[in-house]
Design an enzyme around this catalytic site. Structure first.
Site, short mmCIF file in Angstrom:
data_model
loop_
_atom_site.label_atom_id
_atom_site.label_comp_id
_atom_site.label_asym_id
_atom_site.label_seq_id
_atom_site.Cartn_x
_atom_site.Cartn_y
_atom_site.Cartn_z
N HIS A 67 0.83 -1.29 -0.04
CA HIS A 67 0.10 -0.01 0.00
C HIS A 67 0.65 1.36 -0.05
O HIS A 67 1.86 1.23 0.91
CB HIS A 67 -0.83 0.01 1.24
CG HIS A 67 -2.09 -1.04 1.13
ND1 HIS A 67 -2.52 -1.81 2.23
CD2 HIS A 67 -2.80 -1.37 0.00
CE1 HIS A 67 -3.28 -2.59 1.57
NE2 HIS A 67 -3.70 -2.35 0.33
N GLU A 70 1.65 3.77 3.02
CA GLU A 70 2.19 3.24 4.09
C GLU A 70 3.51 3.05 4.09
O GLU A 70 4.45 2.16 4.32
CB GLU A 70 1.71 2.04 4.41
CG GLU A 70 0.05 1.89 4.43
CD GLU A 70 -0.65 0.49 4.44
OE1 GLU A 70 -0.14 -0.70 4.37
OE2 GLU A 70 -1.83 0.71 4.34
N ARG A 106 -2.96 4.88 -2.25
CA ARG A 106 -3.00 3.70 -1.51
C ARG A 106 -2.50 2.41 -2.75
O ARG A 106 -1.80 1.49 -2.43
CB ARG A 106 -4.29 3.13 -0.86
CG ARG A 106 -4.49 1.63 -0.68
CD ARG A 106 -5.90 1.59 0.16
NE ARG A 106 -6.32 0.38 0.31
CZ ARG A 106 -6.03 -0.43 1.50
NH1 ARG A 106 -5.56 0.24 2.52
NH2 ARG A 106 -6.67 -1.75 1.65
N HIS A 115 2.52 -3.81 6.75
CA HIS A 115 1.64 -2.72 6.55
C HIS A 115 1.52 -1.72 7.59
O HIS A 115 2.33 -1.99 8.94
CB HIS A 115 0.00 -3.15 6.29
CG HIS A 115 -0.32 -4.05 5.10
ND1 HIS A 115 -0.99 -3.41 4.16
CD2 HIS A 115 0.05 -5.23 4.83
CE1 HIS A 115 -1.12 -4.66 3.24
NE2 HIS A 115 -0.27 -5.40 3.76
N GLU A 169 0.48 -4.92 11.32
CA GLU A 169 -0.10 -3.40 11.03
C GLU A 169 0.59 -2.70 12.12
O GLU A 169 0.44 -2.50 13.13
CB GLU A 169 -1.30 -3.27 11.22
CG GLU A 169 -2.52 -3.97 10.34
CD GLU A 169 -2.58 -3.22 9.02
OE1 GLU A 169 -2.07 -2.14 8.66
OE2 GLU A 169 -3.31 -4.07 8.02
O1 0X9 Z 1 -6.99 -3.76 4.40
C1 0X9 Z 1 -5.67 -4.32 4.10
O2 0X9 Z 1 -5.21 -4.70 3.23
C2 0X9 Z 1 -4.75 -4.44 5.63
N1 0X9 Z 1 -4.90 -3.25 6.27
S1 0X9 Z 1 -4.36 -1.67 5.82
O3 0X9 Z 1 -5.18 -0.71 6.58
N2 0X9 Z 1 -2.90 -1.82 5.93
O4 0X9 Z 1 -4.78 -1.42 4.35
C3 0X9 Z 1 -5.02 -5.54 5.99
C4 0X9 Z 1 -4.81 -6.93 5.39
C5 0X9 Z 1 -5.42 -8.12 6.33
N3 0X9 Z 1 -4.60 -9.27 6.00
C6 0X9 Z 1 -5.12 -10.60 5.87
N4 0X9 Z 1 -6.56 -10.62 5.81
N5 0X9 Z 1 -4.64 -11.62 5.80
ZN ZN Z 2 -1.78 -1.72 4.18
#
Ligand code: 0X9
Ligand code: ZN
Length: 411
Positions: free
Chosen positions: A174, A177, A230, A299, A374
């Site tokens: 992303h 980040e 993003r 992330h 995160e």
């Molecule tokens: O939404 C996302 O892709 C991630 N959070 S973010 O705020 N950095 O965008 C979380 C990803 C979760 N990962 C899995 N489901 N494995």
């Molecule tokens: Zn992310």
């Protein structure tokens, strides 16, 4: 002449730097399914940037609101009787404070962890590491991005016997980040140069594949044009980009885990692996999958260690083991600066998300260790984490990573 002026205007519009003057970030607490529904509906309006992408019952949602919609947004909160708090008063102020240290004064800087670096600086540093440590470090470029930037990483190998003990780390998927790529470069540096005997004992048991910039086009765009970008930069209908972490080929675009709308921040793309970055890197992971013991996706933000899966709250596979070891890792992380993380299944402690890298790896290859970090913080700065937090974030994250690997090795 007219056409010339018209073209000039278009050029200026496309190239100008996006500003976030008086954009506030509000934290909202959905307390019922109705609240969740109302917020999910609000999210369809792309003018509201949901910094926490999903909406889940009893979990806070951070929403960046442009000044011209502040009034409408407050009306919405009132109407729905939603509790909220202003977390960031003026996003542009944070960006301005971050900027002096993100500019290069006179040519390339030498790598460090007190400021944020540009793509070419990071890549030059990777090249130099391969020169300086040619016996263990090799540069890999499995492919390029949509705009033809390299996706560059390192293979760090201390012994041919380590092949079946391969660790994979992906950062910067992303674009906004920045702390992710910064921490991943810190991890690379520690693996190669740390003189701590405990660290050496652990890291030299593994083969490492590490890619700090999975989304180079998006990263470049955050540096030149829009700090809050993003996604990738592929044009789709009226908007740019798909969410690369919704584009992997496992449960792609299913059950509220992603969006069909190209203007959404969680657009899954037109089909799985539609993004060149994801297709290329998935192919690369596929080539080494039988040696893989761990996959880490880095992330920000939220201070969470997430376990598969994102489509269900069920505790599938080796959830218990991942949760136990993850908890030990986060206890270690806390010992450095007191930073507290929560550990758990993505759908349970964050929100439903599908087509993500760590889920794809877990489901496709059954890789034992699969975590999404995160990183800092919990919302005071959100994505615009000040540069003086890069080094401490690197130190605590690396410490926890070593502990997690060591703990798994004992089991
Ligand atoms: O939404 C996302 O892709 C991630 N959070 S973010 O705020 N950095 O965008 C979380 C990803 C979760 N990962 C899995 N489901 N494995
Ligand atoms: Zn992310």
């Amino acid at each position: 002449m007219n056409i010339y002026i018209w073209m000039l205007t278009i050029g200026v519009v496309c190239a100008s730097q996006v500003r976030y003057d008086n954009f506030k970030v509000h934290r909202v607490f959905p307390k019922s399914e109705d609240d969740v529904e109302a917020l999910t509906k609000l999210q369809e309006n792309p003018s509201y940037d949901f910094w926490t992408d999903g909406v889940g019952l009893n979990y806070t949602v951070d929403i960046m609101v442009p000044p011209h919609l502040e009034f409408n947004f407050k009306d919405f909160l009132c109407l729905k009787n939603l509790k909220s708090e202003v977390y960031i008063e003026n996003v542009q102020n944070l960006i301005d404070k971050e900027r002096p240290s993100n500019k290069r004064a006179d040519g390339p800087r030498s790598m460090g962890w007190l400021e944020y670096y540009e793509l070419d600086e990071i890549y030059d540093w990777l090249d130099q590491l391969a020169v300086d440590h040619s016996d263990v470090v090799k540069v890999l470029t499995p492919g390029t991005s949509y705009e033809d930037r390299d996706i560059k990483g390192l293979h760090i190998s201390y012994s041919a016997n380590n092949e079946d003990n391969t660790i994979y780390i992906e950062g910067g998927i992303h674009a906004r980040e920045w702390i992710s790529s910064a921490v991943v470069t810190y991890i690379i540096n520690e693996i190669i140069t740390s003189e701590d005997p405990e660290v050496r004992r652990v890291v030299e048991q593994y083969d490492w594949y590490i890619f700090p910039l999975y989304n180079p086009d998006g990263f470049h765009y955050t540096k030149t044009t829009n700090r809050m970008w993003r996604k990738t930069r592929v044009p789709y209908d009226n908007c740019y980009g798909a969410d690369p972490n919704r584009n992997f080929d496992y449960r792609w675009n299913t059950r509220n885990g992603a969006s069909n709308n190209p203007c959404s921040e969680t657009y899954a793309g037109p089909y799985p692996n539609s993004e060149r970055e994801i297709a290329t890197m998935s192919e690369f992971v596929d080539k080494i999958h039988d040696r893989l013991v761990a996959y880490f996706s880095i992330h920000s933000y939220g201070q969470l260690l997430l376990l598969p899966f994102g489509h269900t709250k069920d505790h599938l596979g080796n959830y218990n083991e991942l949760k136990e070891v993850g908890t030990i890792g986060m206890e270690k992380l806390k010992t450095y600066y007191g930073t507290e993380y929560r550990v758990g299944n993505t759908a349970e402690i964050l929100y439903v998300a599908t087509g993500t890298s760590t889920d794809w790896v877990k489901a496709t290859y059954g890789t034992r260790i699969s975590y999404t970090y995160e990183l800092r913080d919990t919302g005071s700065y959100g994505f615009i984490l000040p540069p003086d937090q890069v080094l401490p974030s690197g130190i605590e994250t690396f410490g926890s990573l070593v502990t997690i690997l060591d703990e798994f090795a004992k089991r």
